[in-house]
Design an enzyme around this catalytic site. Structure first.
Site, PDB file in Angstrom:
ATOM      1  N   ASN A   1       1.876  -1.135   4.527  1.00 49.03           N
ATOM      2  CA  ASN A   1       1.230  -2.285   5.167  1.00 49.03           C
ATOM      3  C   ASN A   1       0.799  -3.244   4.096  1.00 49.03           C
ATOM      4  O   ASN A   1       0.242  -2.822   3.085  1.00 49.03           O
ATOM      5  CB  ASN A   1      -0.070  -1.834   5.858  1.00 49.03           C
TER       6      ASN A   1
ATOM      7  N   ARG B   1       3.701   2.432  11.309  1.00 46.95           N
ATOM      8  CA  ARG B   1       4.238   3.156  10.148  1.00 46.95           C
ATOM      9  C   ARG B   1       4.665   4.588  10.497  1.00 46.95           C
ATOM     10  O   ARG B   1       5.750   5.005  10.085  1.00 46.95           O
ATOM     11  CB  ARG B   1       3.241   3.098   8.989  1.00 46.95           C
TER      12      ARG B   1
END
Ligand SMILES: [Fe+3]
Ligand SMILES: [Mg+2]
Ligand SMILES: [Zn+2]
Ligand SMILES: [Zn+2]
EC number: 6.2.-.-
Lengths: 330, 764
Positions: free
Chosen positions: B38, B20
């Site tokens: 996520n 990320r």
């Protein structure tokens, strides 16, 4: 050499001769002497009855023969059920050609063992089959015992109970194997074949919950059955298993596990924890029990699971054996 | 100008690897707006802006080193006019599809921090970041989030939280992030449980034995230069002759003792940091005592892979014994409680910490054979990486139970198969319990709930018993060597019938004999047995396998003619007269004799015959020592150090005969020749070497009966034998035949479960 002929089983003169010269001579007693179609024996309210057939090769082996085995097997089944063995039937199937001398020695041995066990042979039967239809001699015995003690039964087994064996394990099977196959191990082993009722009488007391004789399939199979019936788990300690050096050596050579070997003069005894010491003490005082030992404990856990703890503290599952021990090492 | 918006879904290993923050930085760089998060399905991105194509391309091409993208899907989305790009909270969903990363060795950045006096993590044993640290071993459930790991009991301090929340930081959303202030701590205890200062470095120098809690479990550690300490460890662990693994300070130090080529160096330095089996340097006096690995020419080495290990090397020692802490035959110890009770009496000191291990995991073991890495044991660093089945799709979710001695199971559904870490010998009840525990938790981590069970046909396997007790239906029994073949073919996604030669110890055969040197032709759907080593009598089964001389005796007595046999009599001096008499009777009357075509036992037999190994104290010992003897002979010849008969290092004779439809490898001529050499006093190194060449030749000759196939699969534990395998590979290279070997799974029974799954899928 005189041999068994078909006519020995015909019911004619030779049959009679056999009965008189052999069976009555060695086994005769007030019951057998009744010579009726059925024998009347004194009874009581609770009787225990069991039957077993004996086929063993060789007929004679170190420590016994098929006659002694036939008496012990049935006597022991009664004794471990908590009954006092009293009467035994004796049925023989003879192969044509069996030397009479061998039969005589076997019957003599039946008589001696019956005396040792304090039981009477009360009825019998003899059949002769053609050469090749049987292997020398088969015996069936049915036993009756008085069951006037409290009932021994797997349902009473609980976690914490001690698992005792009355002596060394695997002797019988190794003795038979070495005699049959002509294997000469470093230390020869003698079969443990013996009637156990005297020993059991000596230690039987409150606290003895269940007994079994670990014959075919050995200690492992018997304990698996017992653990399943009682719905408990069992933990054995490898170090505490009484094993003769001769048996151990033979097992190492052949890749056998003593836990799965047949015994003919041993009882597995499940005893409540408080009674373990006293029962063991009495066992040790008896000639058939001087190698008695506690080999494990009953414990909580998956019902039917029998574990063996090794000297290093690891455990392995002692399962029912399916066939033979096939190699596993990859 | 019309602005574009897209939803992008990615899955694979995309969590716990800095994915990320990478997306965040990339989006900022390309001036895209939106968000990334996520979920248990993977990573989801909502992106708005101009540079979409470049963004999509670089998402894959520039992804972080530990990431592994298996799938990217994009769809048009509503333009929502975001004014920035940000990272949103994880969302949990029912169906987890995210792959969990294996554990990763400490990265260089983190290493610098723990060695830097001015860094706040100086000397901190639990330093990690998104590029390194614990993963699989601490994960209880997905999605991968601190709360789902054994770090959940350590609330972050302000400094750590700041790093964790800063998308520009190396520790952004590094779930196990911690420092001295907020994280786990180590404690050094002596055998009476008293707390003592330090990390045990001095105690190691003084010859003490340390139990150290690492990533996947405890190790027993001592100075690898201290013969007495090693001997003490061997005795306390009742370890026999089994070699110990080493941890070495650096590649440079390792080179003092072993030869390391480029690829081996890469393996040692890889994020998985496995134990690599390396050849000892023969040209100089070795410093390390030979009781580390008695009788063999290799050492298993690994580099420090956690900060704790790096800190152990702060002292003067360059080599440490680093062996899994388990009691003989039992599974790896991984909880503090177990370690404190079971290792007391083995370890003098114990270095524990308060970060729990959730998935115990042994070190992986690899050797480079024929240029490729061959897994001897697949565990830490590789599990739970899946094998993707891109060309097929499983009909159901399937559990393969694996073998019995080096058990690892496999859970698979759809297009992915997950093989568990090495678990050990199922004969041990504790291993069986560990197996059940891992089976349950592995299902959660990989999100596969099996409805079908595949298991080995062997009636006495503990896994067979386990299979029969389970509720799942159907339960599908599978032939051992068929599973070996299917496993290697499956790794290469080959579905056409292929010729395979499987050489291993023992497996239960269709004819109830014990198989082990098999020529099979087929695929997962079916197979035919095309040939095998002739059946030979294994006396006493597994008990016999511990006494290689007995195997040799039984094999030779069966193979040789009366006259030849008489000549062998001087060779049996290590058997007692009584032992021989019993073996004779066993053979004559077929008592506890198992007919086997095992390749492993053939190597054992020769090892016993040559007196190299007469009693086996660990699995494979006889064959391993035979290989070492042969390899050392070869090295001597190559270095010109040996005059003896370099002219005649050729194959011994053997025969291949057709019986029915099967090609049978007959080894009577081989053993006749060997007996002849033994009686002539030829060195055992030379005999052992020629034996390897002969078996390699026989494998080649068997395969060449079917040369029209052009390719050949090799599998089975015997192909962990480097000398043999490389000779076989050379033979086929010369004949232009392509050889297929296992590549991410062990060729031994560690790869069995995957093959079972593929076969079961065909049966369904
Ligand atoms: Fe195998
Ligand atoms: Mg009976
Ligand atoms: Zn790092
Ligand atoms: Zn902190």
């Amino acid at each position: 050499m005189e041999r068994i002929m078909m006519a020995h089983g015909s019911g004619g003169r030779l049959s009679h001769e056999l009965i008189h010269s052999l069976f009555q001579k060695y086994l005769g007693n007030s019951f057998l002497d009744q010579m009726n179609d059925a024998t009347i024996v004194p009874g009581q309210e609770q009787l225990a009855v069991t039957t077993d057939s004996f086929v063993v090769s060789p007929l004679f082996f170190r420590g016994g023969n098929i006659g002694r085995l036939a008496v012990c097997g049935t006597v022991n089944d009664l004794a471990v059920s908590g009954a006092a063995p009293k009467f035994l039937s004796l049925a023989l199937i003879l192969e044509e050609g069996l030397p009479l001398e061998e039969l005589e020695r076997i019957i003599q041995s039946v008589a001696d063992t019956a005396k040792e066990a304090g039981i009477s042979i009360v009825c019998g039967d003899t059949k002769v089959v053609e050469r090749g239809s049987a292997d020398k001699l088969f015996i069936n015995t049915t036993g009756i015992g008085y069951s006037n003690r409290y009932f021994v039964n797997p349902q009473q087994i609980q976690p914490g109970d001690g698992i005792l064996i009355t002596g060394t394990i695997g002797d019988h099977e190794i003795a038979i194997l070495s005699d049959r196959e002509g294997l000469e191990f470093e230390t020869p082993v003698t079969s443990d074949c013996a009637p156990l009722n005297g020993l059991i009488d000596s230690f039987f007391q409150v606290g003895v919950k269940c007994m079994r004789d670990p014959t075919r399939g050995g200690v492992a199979t018997t304990l698996n059955e017992l653990a399943q019936q009682a719905g408990v788990s069992m933990l054995l300690k490898e170090e505490s298993l009484p094993i003769l050096p001769g048996v151990k050596g033979a097992c190492d050579m052949l890749g056998l596990d003593p836990l799965y070997l047949a015994n003919e003069g041993k009882a597995l005894v499940i005893v409540k924890p408080e009674a373990v010491e006293s029962v063991l003490q009495v066992m040790h005082a008896h000639p058939l029990g001087h190698r008695a030992a506690q080999i494990g404990v009953v414990q909580e856990g998956k019902p039917g699971l029998v574990l063996l703890e090794t000297p290093l503290g690891g455990k392995r599952i002692v399962g029912m054996l399916e066939g033979e021990h096939l190699p596993r090492i990859c | 100008m019309t602005s574009k918006a897209k939803k992008i879904y990615l899955n694979g290993i995309v969590q716990g690897v800095g994915f990320r923050p990478f997306v965040f930085k990339l989006a900022e760089e390309l001036n895209l707006k939106g968000w990334v998060n996520n979920s248990s399905k993977g990573v989801t991105i909502h992106a708005e802006g101009e540079n979409m194509d470049c963004f999509l391309q670089r998402l894959v091409s520039d992804s972080p080193p530990l990431a592994k993208i298996l799938m990217v899907r994009t769809e048009e989305a509503n333009f929502e006019n975001f004014c920035s790009f940000h990272i949103t909270r994880s969302e949990a969903q029912q169906d987890a599809d995210v792959l969990i990363s294996p554990d990763v060795a400490t990265c260089q950045d983190c290493l610098h921090e723990i060695l830097d006096k001015n860094n706040r993590r100086f000397g901190y044993p639990f330093t990690n970041c998104t590029n390194c640290g614990p993963r699989y071993t601490i994960i209880r459930d997905v999605p991968y989030d601190r709360a789902q790991t054994t770090m959940s009991t350590f609330p972050m301090c302000e400094s750590c939280a700041a790093e964790y929340q800063d998308p520009r930081d190396r520790r952004f959303h590094a779930q196990p992030v911690a420092c001295e202030e907020c994280g786990p701590k180590v404690q050094l205890l002596d055998s009476s449980g008293r707390l003592i200062p330090g990390m045990g470095v001095d105690q190691l120098v003084q010859g003490g034995i340390l139990a150290v809690k690492g990533l996947g479990g405890f190790h027993l550690v001592c100075d690898a230069g201290n013969r007495e300490a090693i001997e003490r460890l061997r005795q306390r662990k009742e370890r026999g002759a089994k070699p110990f693994a080493l941890m070495v300070r650096s590649i440079e130090k390792a080179r003092q003792e072993v030869l390391i080529d480029k690829k081996e160096e890469e393996l040692l330095l890889s994020p998985a940091a496995p134990i690599v089996i390396l050849e000892r340097n023969q040209n100089q006096a070795n410093l390390l005592p030979d009781n580390i690995a008695p009788g063999i020419h290799t050492l298993g080495m690994m580099l420090p892979y956690t900060p704790i290990h790096h800190l152990l090397f702060k002292g003067p020692l360059d080599f440490l014994i680093m062996t899994s802490a388990n009691l003989s035959g039992r599974p790896l110890i991984y909880t503090n409680e177990e370690a404190l009770t079971l290792l007391n009496g083995i370890a003098d000191y114990i270095l524990v910490h308060d970060r729990d291990i959730y998935h115990p995991c042994d070190d992986s073991v690899i050797q480079r054979i024929g240029g490729e890495a061959v897994y001897f044991r697949r565990a830490r660093g590789y599990v739970p990486l899946p094998i993707s089945l891109t060309s097929s799709k499983l009909k159901k979710s399937i559990l393969g139970l694996g073998g019995d001695l080096k058990n690892a199971f496999c859970l698979a559904d759809d297009q992915r198969a997950f093989v568990s870490q090495y678990l050990g010998d199922m004969e041990s009840f504790e291993t069986m319990e560990r197996f059940q525990q891992e089976l349950e938790s592995f299902q959660r981590v990989v999100n596969v709930t099996p409805t079908v069970i595949a298991y080995d046909q062997h009636p006495n396997y503990h896994s067979t018993r386990f299979a029969l007790e389970q509720e799942q239906q159907p339960k599908i029994p599978i032939q051992h060597h068929h599973a070996h073949l299917a496993s290697v073919l499956g790794e290469w996604e080959l579905s056409d019938p292929t010729l395979g030669i499987i050489c291993d110890g023992t497996g239960f055969g269709e004819d109830r004999c014990i198989w082990g040197f098999e020529v099979l032709y087929g695929n997962a759907a079916s197979y035919e047995r095309k040939g095998h080593l002739e059946y030979l009598p294994l006396p006493g089964g597994d008990a016999g396998a511990k006494h290689p001389v007995r195997i040799a005796y039984a094999y030779l007595k069966t193979l040789l003619t009366g006259e030849e046999w008489t000549k062998t009599l001087p060779l049996w001096h290590s058997l007692l007269p009584n032992e021989r008499k019993i073996l004779d009777r066993q053979l004559e009357k077929d008592i506890q004799i198992f007919q086997t075509s095992s390749a492993g036992r053939l190597f054992d037999a020769l090892s016993g015959l040559l007196g190299i190994c007469t009693e086996v104290t660990y699995e494979g010992q006889a064959a391993i020592e035979l290989e070492s003897t042969a390899t050392l002979f070869l090295r001597q010849v190559n270095s010109g150090g040996k005059n003896e008969g370099t002219e005649d290092v050729s194959e011994y004779p053997y025969e291949i005969r057709l019986e029915g439809n099967e090609y049978i490898l007959g080894v009577a001529p081989l053993f006749q020749a060997i007996v002849h050499d033994c009686l002539q006093g030829v060195s055992r190194g030379k005999i052992a070497y020629r034996f390897h060449l002969t078996i390699a030749g026989a494998i080649t000759a068997l395969a060449m009966q079917f040369q029209h196939h052009g390719q050949l699969a090799l599998s089975g534990g015997v192909f962990q034998n480097k000398l043999l395998t490389e000779a076989v590979l050379q033979n086929f290279k010369d004949k232009n035949i392509k050889v297929i070997r296992s590549r991410t799974l062990p060729p031994g029974d560690g790869g069995l479960a995957f093959g079972q799954v593929l076969i079961a899928n065909e049966v369904l």
